[in-house]
Design a protein around this motif. Structure first.
Motif, short mmCIF file in Angstrom:
data_model
loop_
_atom_site.label_atom_id
_atom_site.label_comp_id
_atom_site.label_asym_id
_atom_site.label_seq_id
_atom_site.Cartn_x
_atom_site.Cartn_y
_atom_site.Cartn_z
N SER A 220 -3.22 4.16 7.29
CA SER A 220 -4.43 4.08 6.46
C SER A 220 -4.60 2.69 5.85
O SER A 220 -5.73 2.20 5.69
N VAL A 221 -3.49 2.03 5.52
CA VAL A 221 -3.56 0.67 4.99
C VAL A 221 -4.07 -0.27 6.08
O VAL A 221 -4.94 -1.12 5.84
N ALA A 222 -3.54 -0.13 7.29
CA ALA A 222 -3.99 -0.96 8.41
C ALA A 222 -5.50 -0.80 8.61
O ALA A 222 -6.23 -1.79 8.73
N LYS A 223 -5.96 0.44 8.60
CA LYS A 223 -7.40 0.70 8.79
C LYS A 223 -8.22 0.07 7.68
O LYS A 223 -9.30 -0.47 7.94
N ASP A 224 -7.73 0.14 6.44
CA ASP A 224 -8.44 -0.47 5.31
C ASP A 224 -8.64 -1.97 5.50
O ASP A 224 -9.60 -2.55 4.99
N TYR A 225 -7.73 -2.60 6.23
CA TYR A 225 -7.81 -4.04 6.48
C TYR A 225 -8.41 -4.36 7.85
O TYR A 225 -8.39 -5.51 8.27
N GLY A 226 -8.92 -3.35 8.53
CA GLY A 226 -9.53 -3.57 9.83
C GLY A 226 -8.54 -3.87 10.94
O GLY A 226 -8.88 -4.50 11.94
N VAL A 227 -7.31 -3.41 10.76
CA VAL A 227 -6.25 -3.64 11.75
C VAL A 227 -5.98 -2.33 12.48
O VAL A 227 -5.86 -1.27 11.86
N ASP A 228 -5.89 -2.39 13.80
CA ASP A 228 -5.58 -1.22 14.60
C ASP A 228 -4.14 -0.79 14.30
O ASP A 228 -3.21 -1.58 14.49
N GLY B 182 2.76 4.19 -1.65
CA GLY B 182 1.66 4.32 -0.70
C GLY B 182 0.31 4.36 -1.39
O GLY B 182 0.22 4.54 -2.60
N PRO B 183 -0.74 4.20 -0.60
CA PRO B 183 -2.07 4.03 -1.17
C PRO B 183 -2.68 5.29 -1.78
O PRO B 183 -3.60 5.20 -2.57
N ASN B 184 -2.20 6.45 -1.44
CA ASN B 184 -2.84 7.69 -1.91
C ASN B 184 -2.02 8.47 -2.91
O ASN B 184 -2.30 9.63 -3.17
N ARG B 185 -1.01 7.86 -3.48
CA ARG B 185 -0.11 8.56 -4.39
C ARG B 185 -0.55 8.38 -5.83
O ARG B 185 -0.88 7.28 -6.24
N GLU B 186 -0.56 9.46 -6.58
CA GLU B 186 -0.86 9.38 -8.01
C GLU B 186 0.39 9.78 -8.78
O GLU B 186 1.12 10.67 -8.38
#
Length: 103
Positions: free
Chosen positions: A14-22, A61-65
């Motif tokens: 998901s982080v890769a996708k956020d930065y436009g990386v495959d 990770g990006p989705n952890r609260e």
């Protein structure tokens, strides 16, 4: 990793996708390092330059609260190891590891 994190920098797809990386390219060491560095720099800026808080955010990770159990101890161990490595091989700088986060 159980979240699909890949490579040395353990980057989630998901982080890769956020930065436009495959995400398939995360196995390339240069892609992994460069993206991990950009992502950590973003977290560092979001956390006012606080390395410890940025490290915790990166680790969770990006989705952890909230804070995962043991994540503060993990961050402290990483910070201590980095401090020792910098003292031995770097410019002698030391990270401050005594800060505690509010839950």
């Amino acid at each position: 990793s159980s979240t699909g994190a890949t490579g040395l920098m353990q980057i989630e797809p998901s982080v890769a996708k956020d930065y436009g990386v495959d995400p398939k390219t995360l196995t390339d060491p240069k892609v992994n390092r460069d993206l991990g560095t950009k992502y950590f720099k973003k977290l560092l800026n979001q956390n006012g330059g606080d390395t410890r808080k940025a490290l915790i955010a990166y680790n969770q990770g990006p989705n952890r609260e909230g804070l995962a159990p043991g994540v503060e101890d993990y961050a402290d161990r990483v910070m201590k190891t980095a401090s020792i490595a910098l003292g031995l091989y770097g410019n002698g700088s030391k990270f401050k590891c005594s800060q505690k986060l509010d839950p």
